[in-house]
Design an enzyme around this catalytic site. Sequence first.
Site: not given
Length: 473
Positions: A280, A310, A357, A366, A412
């Site tokens: 993105s 993504h 990742h 995160r 995620d």
Amino acid sequence: MSVSSLRLSTVAKASSAAFNKQFVPAAAVGSARYYSSKVKDLKGRLAELIPEKQEEVKAVRKQFGDKKLGDVTVDMAYGGMRGVKSMIWEGSVLDSEEGIRFRGKTIPECQAQLPKAEGGEEPLPEALFWLLVTGEVPTQEQVKSLSAEWAARASIPSFVQELIDRCPNTLHPMSQFSLAVNALQHDSQFAKAYAKGLNKTQYWDLTYEDSMDLIAKLPLVAARIYRNIYKDGKLPSIEADKDYSYNFSKLLGYADNEDFVELMRLYLTIHSDHEGGNVSAHTTHLVGSALSDPYLSFAAGLNGLAGPLHGLANQEVLRWIMKMRDSLGSTEVSDQQIKDYLWSTLKAGQVVPGYGHAVLRKTDPRYAAQREFALKHLPDDGLFKLVSQVYNIAPGVLTEHGKTKNPYPNVDAHSGVLLQHYGFVEQNYYTVLFGVSRALGVLSQLIWDRALGMPLERPKSYSTEYIKKMFSS
């Protein structure tokens, strides 16, 4: 010449003399570069910073322009360009061991230093945007002013409202989101000024204006899509004296839950930026390099974010966790049951979603920030307990499996479970939340792309036949 251009020109002359011909490392610059001055307006502060940064970039290129960042191998070319060092991204840098830093600050440092809402504990996305744009921590007053400015810019044209309303409920929320952002391009100040003839020194100014307008409008656009598909299609009004996350939560119908609003503040902050190489971010930057305006550039980034590899990954993680729960019959299961389920997933030729990742080789910070939020606000939630159990077991199984470079969870792996806890169960919509957040990172960089005169991006490509000829001799 416009007032902003005149101001920029004046500041540039003073700044150029100050910088001289010497490159000054960022670490050597005084603390004023990292903490906001008394200037209250973000654009005014940016106008002061741009000529300084322009001189810094000139000095860096002059001193280090012939230095090599790394070598590119054939495997890198075939492997999605992973590890190829070829972009400039000012807002954040991702380290494989320690994770993301926003303008040099870790997520815990941002949580500690960035201004918060009254009575809140999580940083405000407005504060993070100010940090990404300027490299400085804003004051509470500056953040409040930015919240008010976004609220004032938030309205969307009636034809865009009608466009969203005419979309069938079967059209994916991300497709509707991208469609609406493209439609907002109708009012792009950059596009209109460029068509009339725009001096290059003003590119950043109108890119800034478009970016501020677009960020301000995203909650209304996103919420209209949500309300049309899942609710009654009616939206409440935005409150001019409230922060961005509160208003977004209100538009979605969740402002009465203070914990959900806090989650949204955290979510929008930590999902905002992850350096420039992700799909993105890179897509927005690439399309923007053609001097496409922020609307067209960000819409392209949204289309990349919508992919399963993504932004769509968070809902896939949740579905996998819920499928595990249903298959095992409960969230109260033994470690061995989870281990067996993980192995059954891997032996079926599938991946364990939410783990691994492209860059990170440790647990995603995160993920850790969301885990801390869950421990504080929902420690007894069944799905959270299951996610925690998987967190303790999956790295060992993936390491034993041997085909995963990073056996640790990414961002995620957690976000869907938090949203589910508060009754936000519409999984197809989760990527839209990600998209609203990602705008803060990619648009702050797009402003700097125009300020620094970044050129059209055009890497060299080779065919397989050409590579064979290159090395066969």
